[in-house]
Design a protein around this motif. Structure first.
Motif, PDB file in Angstrom:
ATOM      1  N   CYS A 360      71.648  16.654  35.251  1.00  0.00           N
ATOM      2  CA  CYS A 360      71.129  16.315  33.918  1.00  0.00           C
ATOM      3  C   CYS A 360      70.874  14.822  33.768  1.00  0.00           C
ATOM      4  N   CYS A 362      70.269  12.358  30.280  1.00  0.00           N
ATOM      5  CA  CYS A 362      70.272  12.321  28.811  1.00  0.00           C
ATOM      6  C   CYS A 362      69.933  10.910  28.359  1.00  0.00           C
ATOM      7  N   THR A 364      68.617   8.227  25.125  1.00  0.00           N
ATOM      8  CA  THR A 364      68.297   7.916  23.731  1.00  0.00           C
ATOM      9  C   THR A 364      67.525   6.608  23.713  1.00  0.00           C
ATOM     10  N   ASP A 387      68.079  18.938  34.063  1.00  0.00           N
ATOM     11  CA  ASP A 387      67.971  19.066  32.607  1.00  0.00           C
ATOM     12  C   ASP A 387      67.709  17.681  32.023  1.00  0.00           C
ATOM     13  N   ARG A 389      66.650  15.416  28.993  1.00  0.00           N
ATOM     14  CA  ARG A 389      66.556  15.435  27.527  1.00  0.00           C
ATOM     15  C   ARG A 389      66.455  14.017  26.989  1.00  0.00           C
ATOM     16  N   CYS A 432      71.449   5.895  28.704  1.00  0.00           N
ATOM     17  CA  CYS A 432      70.949   6.818  29.724  1.00  0.00           C
ATOM     18  C   CYS A 432      72.150   7.312  30.529  1.00  0.00           C
ATOM     19  N   TYR A 471      78.414  11.125  26.557  1.00  0.00           N
ATOM     20  CA  TYR A 471      77.757  12.433  26.692  1.00  0.00           C
ATOM     21  C   TYR A 471      78.063  13.324  25.488  1.00  0.00           C
ATOM     22  N   PHE A 474      75.952  12.286  22.694  1.00  0.00           N
ATOM     23  CA  PHE A 474      74.573  12.741  22.891  1.00  0.00           C
ATOM     24  C   PHE A 474      74.423  14.192  22.447  1.00  0.00           C
ATOM     25  N   GLU A 475      75.384  15.042  22.804  1.00  0.00           N
ATOM     26  CA  GLU A 475      75.336  16.460  22.424  1.00  0.00           C
ATOM     27  C   GLU A 475      75.386  16.612  20.907  1.00  0.00           C
ATOM     28  N   ALA A 478      71.967  15.500  19.559  1.00  0.00           N
ATOM     29  CA  ALA A 478      70.925  16.499  19.837  1.00  0.00           C
ATOM     30  C   ALA A 478      71.038  17.690  18.896  1.00  0.00           C
TER      31      ALA A 478
END
Length: 510
Positions: A360, A362, A364, A387, A389, A432, A471, A474-475, A478
């Motif tokens: 993954c 992730c 922003t 993944d 995002r 990141c 992380y 981030f979840e 999201a």
């Protein structure tokens, strides 16, 4: 306030395109009326210059998106396009003293501990090449005896910042892109003045355009009169040099050499949601303690006017004092990126995280203005099954940037990248995460300015427990964001699609 908004609008980068068009029209009228029959020879000379410049630009090693933008600009505006390019290139020089400090003193003051690098290779074999790159080309070592704490909101960071500043005994260094008056500035001013009067060496550096151009100098005079040393980085000088593009976009606070803060938060009330501008403002930051803070101390002093190696070394004993707890929680590598060289360290760090991710990625970012290289890296990662995002703002601070972002949404979603917009408002965080084992938190946006034009900084974290906190945040973010689908991109009006495509061509110049 009306004057401030007016100045902000006419001095904004998106106004440059319109101004250039108006200048060309005015120049053409003046040329025709004053040169008469001789105008045709003058025009032919300019066209010849444009042809030479297009050939020259095509063969340059600069990013292809930047070259394309200038080629289009010269083609659309043949009278002033080439002249503008020449002007920018001929005036694009910083003082030699600043360049020497960045290139030589960094190597002299920052030495990589090879035992730390060897341990990183054992514990994080997938990350050691990135750490070596940052150490060798960014010239900032990786450290072991350092711990980090993550803040998911600007107000959380500010509360902790005030708490830590109260403990300062030796020195406080602060560096911001934007400083505006308000609650946040008042609290900091009172604290900094009090600390300066108690004998603490307090230094505040702020950008000449981000802060200085549209704000009153009175508050800074008050700070200076009360013992706080204030410096303006690259003061605004209209029509003198194109180095006005090279802004200090960093946000750093260093306390006694053992504690540092870095992230997206500036010194203005919207960053801590004391003032609403674009809905809820989400920003992030990290606080690091230990040996890695030395990297931030050096990078701050390098931009401090007339800082010599001898002066920077004065702070080394504080950084390396035995009193600093030898806490080891993974590895931390603070780094800075400079527009003075041809090494885009910030962009390269992001690319390495994306290219090496197995499960993954992730991200922003407030601005998603991508060149072909970054777009392909994100798309290829998604095609490999990673993944990928990305969270961007739902309420933008710049309409044209949001329109360019949507242009990129279409391409990315078609390749399998998941795009989310932060529906509560504006997300200013720059993070990141790759595979939950490495991450970057700092000031670097996913746009041309951050990658090539600004002074930026960040902290790379390897195998640190704080990555789990980043992380998890981030979840949560999201979960309150809207997923942008390929269908939504397709349903956009033809006008918006065309406008986004045109703006995207000139994105490197905005």
């Amino acid at each position: 306030m009306k004057l401030k908004k007016f100045l902000s609008s006419i001095l904004s980068s998106n106004a440059a395109f319109v101004i250039l068009l108006l200048l060309q029209i005015g120049f053409l009228m003046l040329a025709v009326t004053s040169l008469g029959e001789r105008f045709v020879f003058f025009y032919i000379a300019l066209i010849a210059l444009d042809i030479v410049l297009v050939i020259y630009i095509t063969n340059k090693s600069e990013p292809i998106s930047y070259r394309v933008a200038w080629i289009v600009m010269i083609s659309v505006f043949p009278l002033l396009g080439g002249v503008s390019y020449l002007y920018i290139k001929l005036t694009q020089q910083f003082p030699k003293s600043l360049d020497m400090r960045n290139q030589k003193q960094t190597r002299e003051l920052l030495v990589q501990d090879e035992e730390v690098m060897a341990e990183l290779e054992v514990r994080c074999p997938d990350s050691v090449n990135l750490a070596r790159y940052v150490a060798n080309y960014g010239m900032y070592p990786v450290y072991r005896s350092t711990c980090a704490e993550y803040f998911s909101l600007g107000e959380e960071q500010f509360s902790k910042l005030v708490e830590e500043l109260e403990k300062a005994e030796r020195f406080i260094f602060l560096e911001f892109f934007i400083i505006t008056e308000g609650y946040m500035f008042d609290v900091m001013s009172e604290l900094l003045i009090r600390k300066a009067k108690s004998g603490v060496d307090v230094r505040l550096m702020y950008d000449g355009i981000g802060t200085g151009m549209l704000n009153s100098m009175k508050p800074f005079r008050k700070l200076s009169e009360n013992g706080v040393k204030c410096k303006v980085f690259n003061p605004f000088r209209p029509m003198v040099s194109s180095v006005q593009n090279n802004r200090d976009h960093r946000k750093i606070v260093i306390i006694d050499g053992h504690t540092a803060f870095n992230g997206g938060t500036n010194l203005a009330d919207e960053y801590i949601n004391r003032k609403e501008r674009f809905g809820h403002w989400k920003d992030t930051a990290v606080m690091i303690r230990g040996k890695a803070v030395w990297n931030y101390t050096v990078m701050f002093m390098q931009l401090w006017e007339k800082s010599e190696s001898k002066e920077i070394r004065r702070f080394a004993p504080v950084i390396k004092a035995d009193a600093v707890p030898a806490v080891s929680d993974g590895f931390v590598q603070p780094f800075s990126d400079s527009p003075l060289d041809e090494e885009p360290v910030g962009k390269s760090v992001y690319l390495e995280l994306i290219n090496n991710a197995r499960s993954c990625v992730c991200i922003t970012t407030p601005y998603l203005i991508l060149d072909e290289e970054m777009t392909n890296a994100l798309g290829f990662a998604a095609k490999k099954g990673v993944d990928v995002r990305i969270i961007t703002p739902h309420i933008p601070d710049k309409w044209y940037v949001h329109m360019i972002a949507w242009n990129n949404y279409s391409r990315l979603t078609a390749m399998g990248v998941k795009i989310y917009e932060y529906t509560p408002g504006f997300i200013h965080a720059k993070t990141c995460i790759a595979d939950g084992t490495s991450a970057v938190v700092g000031t670097i946006n996913f746009d041309y300015r951050s990658f090539y034009l600004h002074f930026e900084c960040g902290s790379v974290l390897y195998n640190s427990s704080v990555i789990g906190d980043i992380y998890a945040d981030f979840e949560r973010t999201a979960a309150v964001s809207e997923l942008i689908t390929a269908e939504a991109c397709e349903k956009r009006s033809v006008y918006k699609k065309i406008a986004g495509a045109i703006l995207n061509i000139f994105a490197p110049l905005l």
